[in-house]
Design a protein around this motif. Structure first.
Motif, PDB file in Angstrom:
ATOM      1  N   UNK A   6       1.032  -1.120   0.345  1.00 43.03           N
ATOM      2  CA  UNK A   6       0.173  -0.266  -0.499  1.00 43.03           C
ATOM      3  C   UNK A   6       0.882   1.293  -0.350  1.00 43.03           C
ATOM      4  N   UNK A   7       1.400   1.366   1.036  1.00 38.37           N
ATOM      5  CA  UNK A   7       3.191   2.246   0.740  1.00 38.37           C
ATOM      6  C   UNK A   7       3.192   2.338  -0.394  1.00 38.37           C
ATOM      7  N   UNK A   8       3.887   1.361  -1.136  1.00 38.10           N
ATOM      8  CA  UNK A   8       4.734   1.986  -2.432  1.00 38.10           C
ATOM      9  C   UNK A   8       3.595   1.814  -3.855  1.00 38.10           C
ATOM     10  N   UNK A   9       2.612   1.592  -3.569  1.00 37.39           N
ATOM     11  CA  UNK A   9       1.220   2.427  -4.228  1.00 37.39           C
ATOM     12  C   UNK A   9       1.021   3.782  -4.066  1.00 37.39           C
ATOM     13  N   UNK A  10       0.651   4.708  -2.760  1.00 37.06           N
ATOM     14  CA  UNK A  10       0.927   6.034  -2.120  1.00 37.06           C
ATOM     15  C   UNK A  10       2.447   6.607  -3.168  1.00 37.06           C
ATOM     16  N   UNK A  11       4.039   6.234  -2.158  1.00 28.76           N
ATOM     17  CA  UNK A  11       4.574   7.006  -3.386  1.00 28.76           C
ATOM     18  C   UNK A  11       4.681   6.921  -4.605  1.00 28.76           C
ATOM     19  N   UNK A  12       4.348   5.503  -4.761  1.00 25.55           N
ATOM     20  CA  UNK A  12       4.333   5.585  -6.415  1.00 25.55           C
ATOM     21  C   UNK A  12       2.655   7.154  -7.802  1.00 25.55           C
ATOM     22  N   UNK A  13       1.819   6.280  -6.423  1.00 21.64           N
ATOM     23  CA  UNK A  13       1.319   7.951  -7.060  1.00 21.64           C
ATOM     24  C   UNK A  13       1.489   9.289  -6.777  1.00 21.64           C
ATOM     25  N   UNK A  14       1.636   9.183  -5.660  1.00 19.37           N
ATOM     26  CA  UNK A  14       2.544  10.470  -5.415  1.00 19.37           C
ATOM     27  C   UNK A  14       3.476  10.921  -6.375  1.00 19.37           C
ATOM     28  N   UNK A  15       4.067  10.074  -6.612  1.00 13.41           N
ATOM     29  CA  UNK A  15       5.630  10.953  -7.626  1.00 13.41           C
ATOM     30  C   UNK A  15       4.487  10.500  -9.303  1.00 13.41           C
ATOM     31  N   UNK A  16       3.754   9.892  -9.819  1.00 12.68           N
ATOM     32  CA  UNK A  16       3.023  10.289 -10.819  1.00 12.68           C
ATOM     33  C   UNK A  16       2.457  11.695 -10.523  1.00 12.68           C
ATOM     34  N   UNK A  17       2.079  11.659 -10.102  1.00 16.39           N
ATOM     35  CA  UNK A  17       0.858  13.032 -10.312  1.00 16.39           C
ATOM     36  C   UNK A  17       2.190  14.278  -9.511  1.00 16.39           C
ATOM     37  N   UNK A 110      -9.448  29.117 -16.445  1.00 22.55           N
ATOM     38  CA  UNK A 110      -7.894  28.682 -15.224  1.00 22.55           C
ATOM     39  C   UNK A 110      -7.820  27.215 -15.690  1.00 22.55           C
ATOM     40  N   UNK A 111      -9.210  26.564 -15.528  1.00 24.56           N
ATOM     41  CA  UNK A 111      -8.362  24.884 -15.413  1.00 24.56           C
ATOM     42  C   UNK A 111      -7.343  24.514 -16.147  1.00 24.56           C
ATOM     43  N   UNK A 112      -7.931  24.790 -18.033  1.00 27.21           N
ATOM     44  CA  UNK A 112      -7.349  24.323 -18.737  1.00 27.21           C
ATOM     45  C   UNK A 112      -5.679  24.933 -18.530  1.00 27.21           C
ATOM     46  N   UNK A 113      -5.348  25.888 -18.043  1.00 32.10           N
ATOM     47  CA  UNK A 113      -4.419  26.907 -17.457  1.00 32.10           C
ATOM     48  C   UNK A 113      -3.264  25.812 -16.494  1.00 32.10           C
ATOM     49  N   UNK A 114      -4.209  25.250 -15.736  1.00 29.42           N
ATOM     50  CA  UNK A 114      -3.259  24.514 -14.504  1.00 29.42           C
ATOM     51  C   UNK A 114      -3.316  23.553 -15.487  1.00 29.42           C
ATOM     52  N   UNK A 115      -4.187  23.218 -16.303  1.00 30.73           N
ATOM     53  CA  UNK A 115      -3.931  21.214 -16.628  1.00 30.73           C
ATOM     54  C   UNK A 115      -2.670  21.260 -17.525  1.00 30.73           C
ATOM     55  N   UNK A 116      -2.440  22.361 -18.970  1.00 29.35           N
ATOM     56  CA  UNK A 116      -1.528  22.817 -20.167  1.00 29.35           C
ATOM     57  C   UNK A 116      -1.563  24.107 -20.361  1.00 29.35           C
ATOM     58  N   UNK A 117      -1.223  24.257 -19.740  1.00 30.59           N
ATOM     59  CA  UNK A 117      -0.684  25.482 -19.478  1.00 30.59           C
ATOM     60  C   UNK A 117       0.117  26.525 -19.170  1.00 30.59           C
ATOM     61  N   UNK A 118       0.345  27.459 -18.777  1.00 34.91           N
ATOM     62  CA  UNK A 118       1.289  27.912 -17.574  1.00 34.91           C
ATOM     63  C   UNK A 118       1.537  28.000 -16.249  1.00 34.91           C
ATOM     64  N   UNK A 119       0.380  28.141 -15.494  1.00 38.51           N
ATOM     65  CA  UNK A 119       0.400  27.301 -14.650  1.00 38.51           C
ATOM     66  C   UNK A 119       0.418  25.411 -14.023  1.00 38.51           C
ATOM     67  N   UNK A 120       0.069  25.080 -14.732  1.00 41.52           N
ATOM     68  CA  UNK A 120       0.282  23.117 -14.654  1.00 41.52           C
ATOM     69  C   UNK A 120       1.735  22.955 -13.713  1.00 41.52           C
ATOM     70  N   UNK A 121       2.157  23.291 -13.466  1.00 39.28           N
ATOM     71  CA  UNK A 121       3.539  23.106 -12.081  1.00 39.28           C
ATOM     72  C   UNK A 121       2.707  23.105 -11.214  1.00 39.28           C
ATOM     73  N   UNK A 122       2.277  24.033 -11.107  1.00 35.56           N
ATOM     74  CA  UNK A 122       1.554  24.051  -9.854  1.00 35.56           C
ATOM     75  C   UNK A 122       0.640  24.015  -9.284  1.00 35.56           C
ATOM     76  N   UNK A 123      -0.567  23.289 -10.486  1.00 40.37           N
ATOM     77  CA  UNK A 123      -1.630  22.436  -9.927  1.00 40.37           C
ATOM     78  C   UNK A 123      -2.096  21.373  -8.667  1.00 40.37           C
ATOM     79  N   UNK A 124      -0.529  20.911  -8.066  1.00 40.67           N
ATOM     80  CA  UNK A 124      -0.554  20.004  -6.396  1.00 40.67           C
ATOM     81  C   UNK A 124       0.383  21.541  -5.444  1.00 40.67           C
ATOM     82  N   UNK A 125      -0.012  22.315  -5.576  1.00 34.63           N
ATOM     83  CA  UNK A 125       0.355  23.748  -4.581  1.00 34.63           C
ATOM     84  C   UNK A 125      -0.018  23.952  -3.523  1.00 34.63           C
TER      85      UNK A 125
END
Length: 126
Positions: A6-17, A110-125
């Motif tokens: 389970x922890x390996x799954x959590x770590x993998x998902x964390x890294x994937x996103x 805004x959604x488009x910017x978070x998914x593929x625009x200038x702000x995609x690097x801030x999605x999980x901030x």
């Protein structure tokens, strides 16, 4: 599934996103030290595991409940709503609130910017 799996799954998902431990902690409502303890397979409350797995779109057994694409879309929508509410709140204070059509256009933009625009690097901030 064993706990270590389970922890390996959590770590993998964390890294994937691409989310940091700090942001995972804030967004899932768990302390940073607690998240680190979980990722090191140390004892944590079951409710902690549940908060983190739910946030990551996994069930308690580590199975995917929500695809990464849907998880990102949901997060982009949450952030877009938050930003649009700030715009709407400021505009309303000036007696210039936006019409629903314009507000929805802002949210979509805004959604488009978070998914593929200038702000995609801030999605999980947080």
């Amino acid at each position: 599934m064993k706990r270590i799996e389970l922890i390996e799954q959590i770590i993998a998902r964390k890294e994937q996103i691409g989310i940091t431990v700090e942001n995972l902690a804030k967004l899932s409502g768990v302390g940073v030290r607690t998240v680190n303890r979980l990722l090191k397979n140390e004892d944590v409350k079951l409710s902690t595991i549940e908060h983190i797995t739910n946030f990551l779109g996994l069930d308690f057994a580590g199975n995917e409940q929500m695809s990464i694409k849907e998880l990102k879309r949901q997060r982009a929508h949450q952030k877009a709503l938050y930003l649009a509410s700030i715009v709407q709140g400021t505009s309303a204070l000036e007696m210039q609130g936006l019409e629903d059509e314009n507000l929805n256009a802002i949210i979509t933009s805004y959604e488009k910017e978070f998914l593929s625009g200038n702000y995609k690097d801030t999605l999980w901030v947080a």
